[in-house]
Structure formats: structure tokens, C-alpha cells
Enzyme design. Structure first.
Site, PDB file in Angstrom:
ATOM      1  N   LYS A  76     -15.939  51.140  13.172  1.00 39.87           N
ATOM      2  CA  LYS A  76     -16.990  50.819  12.464  1.00 39.87           C
ATOM      3  C   LYS A  76     -16.437  49.328  13.032  1.00 39.87           C
ATOM      4  O   LYS A  76     -15.570  48.518  12.384  1.00 39.87           O
ATOM      5  CB  LYS A  76     -16.758  51.042  11.257  1.00 39.87           C
ATOM      6  CG  LYS A  76     -17.589  51.136  11.251  1.00 39.87           C
ATOM      7  CD  LYS A  76     -18.391  51.753   9.675  1.00 39.87           C
ATOM      8  CE  LYS A  76     -19.076  51.394   8.565  1.00 39.87           C
ATOM      9  NZ  LYS A  76     -19.984  52.405   7.273  1.00 39.87           N
ATOM     10  N   SER A 151     -23.231  55.059   7.063  1.00 37.04           N
ATOM     11  CA  SER A 151     -23.703  53.828   7.408  1.00 37.04           C
ATOM     12  C   SER A 151     -22.479  54.044   8.660  1.00 37.04           C
ATOM     13  O   SER A 151     -22.894  52.995   9.565  1.00 37.04           O
ATOM     14  CB  SER A 151     -23.069  52.868   6.465  1.00 37.04           C
ATOM     15  OG  SER A 151     -21.740  52.777   6.651  1.00 37.04           O
ATOM     16  N   SER A 175     -20.405  58.176   4.383  1.00 34.12           N
ATOM     17  CA  SER A 175     -20.934  57.532   5.581  1.00 34.12           C
ATOM     18  C   SER A 175     -20.517  58.045   6.638  1.00 34.12           C
ATOM     19  O   SER A 175     -20.518  57.287   7.534  1.00 34.12           O
ATOM     20  CB  SER A 175     -21.009  56.262   5.185  1.00 34.12           C
ATOM     21  OG  SER A 175     -22.121  55.560   4.602  1.00 34.12           O
TER      22      SER A 175
END
Length: 481
Positions: A76, A151, A175
Site C-alpha cells: 500500500k 482505504s 481498511s
């Protein structure tokens, strides 16, 4: 070659049936073909990836390899790595190259894993749809008209699309788990403090936790073995003996008590989610698990408590982005104060600005007691609810989200979007571990997941239960066309 699970890829590399360079090259070719439409990756560096793969092959040839050496992994965009851009999907850090490496990334590099790139996300991890990215929304590989969740939407999307065997995500309010549910993969948020936060750009420091995302619970367990551990660079890291998170994978579910929170099995869940829950309940019953009703009465208060506390911490953490030392700086300004204002107005997106303003408001004089202090008290009540429930059960089964992934650009208010995290946020307030695994599909063909929640440091128990479910189902083996 890109269809292998993480464990399968590792076994093939160790037996020298494939090389790390061959495997990395196959993923890079697939990324070049599919990522322009998916937008799951926002940073790729083919030369760096192949250099790491060549080093992995040398290590395997020398007999100095781990079970993960040569296996590719995606990160990420919130994790720092020397020489790589990590922008947190924000204009504020666009083209910022970090001079140091996050501990969790270094742990995987030490194992010999190969970096594929940085994945898309909601800006500074603030969002539930991946639409709050400076680089554009990532798409759901099952249907590009729908969001992948957020996210960590990019990480979920690339694993589901088989553009990585595994990826790292971060989970502040769901997330990892929510996008894993929307994309039909497995993801676990460990107990707060299990995985180092050093080098993971902060959103809300008392909530943020890194975790693995992969096709299976077994893959997540293998990856968590390498990720977890005490880190003196992180003041919130727990100093505990090293665990083997694969130890319960073969443990049967017979006699395991599964709690069903009555507040989570409500009319607010879509028919698809209700079906996924029933699918899982049927599997658990068939394997001899015992089902007991439990209550988590403070769940309804978890969303307001979370957004007060997380926004307060975000407002403080993001105050460092002022254009002075690094990141975006406004081109034109009259004085220092104007530079601060213009830089932050230009550098942050609308959702980040919204949460900074909420955080500033609840910490301001006259509102601290009314909002922030009250939210902290609610946080304790939420944690107490879970302890009461775990006195009656070993694990809790719950929905991950009230519905399957919504469409990109859906006309929903910020509050409606926040409500989509109703089942994940309480876990973060309490700091507990929880895993999402695929449990069915919606009428429109989108994946639907459920989550297993455990008590503190019960990751091995959660992963074992999830693995047993996956041995007796095939939802995790499905992949988008």
C-alpha cells in the site's frame, strides 16, 4: 504463473521449478496489461523489482533462502521504502522519495520477498471506496463500475486480479477487511501493536495497524509470521515472544464457540450479506462448532466515537505537512502564514480537509470535554462489550460490510459512507484482531465477505478457523474473468 497462492509460489521457488525472475517478470507483464484499466498500482519500477528478483535467485541457489524468498508482494502506498515513491495517494507527497524503510517492509525484504510496487489507496488512508485518491479511483476487478473498497482498495484489487500473490494494507477503521470483502480475498487486521508502525505514514496513531492481504487465510498466516514482532522504533509495539501464526491451521472447529452478536444480524444488512452469513454459519455447524448469541450494545455508538478520535489524531498527525521541509509547496505566497495555508489547501483533498477540520474542532477549547473525552469513554465501553462477549465464546462471526461494493461515483453523503464501516470500526476501537474471508457473491456477481473477530493476540485461532472454513468452501478460489 500469476495464479499461484503465496504458499504455492514459495514452494515452486524453493524446488527451483520456477525462478524469482521468471515469476516477477510474469507479474510485471500482467500488470502492464491489466493495470491501466484497474488502476490498482500507482508506482511500478521494473528495474528495482527485477534486481530484487535476481538477488532472490542468488539466495535460493546458495541455499540461504526462506519460505518467502523470491515471492512477489505489493505494498500500500502508505509504507516507506528507501528509493521508492510513497505518496499516500496525495498531491501533498506526490513524487516524494522516502530515505528510509518501514520496519514491516524491511522484515519482508529480509525474507527475500520481491517488491512489485505501490498500490492505490484513499488519500492518507481516509476513505472507504478508494475514490479519494489523487491518482484516480482504483476499480473493482469483478466489475470496474464498482469500487474495490478502501482505504486499502488498491491492495485488495491487485490480489483479486492476480497482479500480486499478496499485498500489505493498513487498517484504521476497517481498511484491510472492507476492501478484502468487496474484492473476494482474505485479509487480517492483527491486534494493535503486533506489527510495527514505524515507517507506515500515520493517520490515527492509536488505531493504525498493518496487516497482510492474500488469497487464503494460510497465506495470511505465513506472511504475518514474517511481519509481526517487537520493534523498539515503535513505542506502541508489544514486546512478546515470537509466535507461529500457522500453528492452529490444522486444528478442527469441533467444540469451538462462535458468538453471533444480535446487533450485527439486523435488517440493515442486504440479502446478499445475510446469505453470506448463513453460508458461513452452515459451514461452522457442519464442522461441529457451537453457536452462541452474544451482545455488543455499544456498536451503534462506535462510528461517532471513532470519527471524533480518529479525526482528532489525524489533525495532529497531518499538521507536519506545511511545505517547509518536504512535500508540496505552493508556488506563490506573500508570507509564511500564506504559504502554510495555500500549501495545505492545494495539497490535501476534500476528505482529508474534512477530517482535519473535524479533528481541530473537537480538540478546541470548550469542545474537548463534550466530544473528545466522551469519545474516549465510549471507546472503553466498546472494548468492555467485547470482553463480556468473549467470556461466552472463542470467536465472533459478523458481517464485514452491510452490502456488496457500491458503484463508483454513487451519490452518497459522507455520513452514509462512514456508516458502511459500522461492523469494522468497533474492532479498531477495542484494538482487537479480525479477519475477513470470502463467503459468497451478490446477485450482481460481486464478492461478499464475513469477518471473524478474536480476543487480543488470538490471530492464530482466527486464522485456523478461517483456514478450516476455506478447506470446506471454494469462494476464496474464485477469481474475476
Amino acid at each position: 504463473m500469476t495464479q499461484y497462492t503465496l504458499k504455492q509460489a514459495g514452494s515452486l521457488l524453493q524446488s527451483k521449478q520456477i525462478s524469482a525472475v521468471e515469476l516477477a517478470s510474469a507479474y510485471l507483464a500482467a500488470i502492464a496489461e491489466k493495470n491501466p484499466a484497474l488502476n490498482g498500482y500507482i508506482t511500478i519500477d521494473q528495474d528495482k523489482t527485477l534486481a530484487e528478483a535476481r538477488a532472490a535467485d542468488e539466495r535460493i541457489a546458495q541455499g540461504n533462502a526462506s519460505a518467502l524468498t523470491g515471492v512477489p508482494v505489493a505494498y500500500k502506498d502508505i509504507f516507506c521504502q528507501t528509493g521508492w515513491r510513497s505518496a499516500c495517494a496525495s498531491k501533498m507527497l506526490d513524487n516524494f522519495i522516502f530515505p528510509y524503510t518501514a520496519t514491516v517492509v524491511q522484515n519482508l525484504l529480509d525474507e527475500g520477498m520481491v517488491t512489485l510496487g505501490r498500490t492505490n489507496m484513499d488519500e492518507f488512508a481516509m476513505g472507504s471506496t478508494n475514490e479519494n485518491s489523487f491518482y484516480g479511483a482504483a476499480k473493482n476487478p469483478w466489475n470496474p463500475e464498482h469500487v474495490p473498497g478502501g482505504s486499502s482498495g488498491g491492495s485488495a484489487a491487485v490480489v483479486a486480479a492476480r497482479l500480486a500473490p499478496a499485498a500489505l494494507g493498513s487498517d484504521t477503521g476497517g481498511s484491510i477487511r472492507q476492501p478484502a470483502s468487496h474484492c473476494g480475498i482474505t485479509g487480517i487486521k492483527p491486534t494493535y501493536g503486533t506489527v510495527s508502525r514505524f515507517g507506515m505514514v500515520a493517520y490515527a496513531s492509536s488505531f493504525d495497524q498493518a496487516g497482510p492481504m492474500a488469497q487464503t487465510a494460510e497465506d495470511c498466516a505465513i506472511l504475518l509470521n514474517a511481519m509481526a514482532g517487537f520493534d523498539p522504533k515503535d513505542s506502541t509495539s508489544f514486546e512478546r515472544e515470537k509466535e507461529d501464526y500457522t500453528r492452529d491451521l490444522d486444528k478442527p472447529l469441533k467444540g469451538v464457540k462462535i458468538g453471533l452478536p444480535k446487533e450485527y444480524f439486523s435488517e440493515g444488512n442486504s440479502t446478499d450479506v445475510q446469505t453470506a452469513l448463513q453460508n458461513t454459519i452452515d459451514l461452522l455447524k457442519a464442522q461441529g462448532a457451537e453457536l452462541v448469541e452474544v451482545s455488543l450494545p455499544q456498536t451503534k455508538l462506535s462510528i461517532p466515537a471513532y470519527y471524533v478520535l480518529a479525526s482528532a489524531e489525524a489533525g495532529t498527525n497531518l499538521s507536519r505537512y506545511d511545505g517547509v521541509r518536504y512535500g508540496h509547496r505552493a508556488a506563490q505566497f506573500g508570507d509564511l502564514e500564506e504559504m502554510y495555508g495555500k500549501t495545505r489547501a492545494e495539497g490535501f483533498g476534500s476528505e482529508v480537509k474534512r477530517r482535519i477540520m473535524i479533528g481541530t474542532y473537537v480538540l478546541s477549547h470548550g469542545y474537548y470535554d463534550a466530544y473528545y473525552l466522551k469519545a474516549q469513554k465510549l471507546r472503553r465501553l466498546v472494548a468492555d462489550d467485547f470482553q463480556t462477549a468473549f467470556a461466552r465464546c472463542d470467536l465472533i462471526l459478523a458481517p464485514t460490510a452491510p452490502s456488496a461494493a457500491p458503484k463508483i461515483g454513487a451519490d452518497t453523503s459522507p455520513v452514509e459512507t462512514y456508516l458502511s464501516d459500522i461492523y469494522t470500526i468497533a474492532v479498531n476501537l477495542a484494538g482487537l484482531p479480525a479477519l475477513t474471508l470470502p463467503a459468497g457473491f451478490s446477485g450482481g456477481g460481486l464478492p461478499v465477505g464475513v469477518q471473524l473477530v478474536g480476543n487480543y493476540f488470538a490471530e492464530a485461532k482466527i486464522l485456523g478457523a478461517a483456514h478450516q472454513i476455506q478447506l470446506n468452501s471454494d469462494w476464496h478460489g474464485k477469481r474475476p474473468e
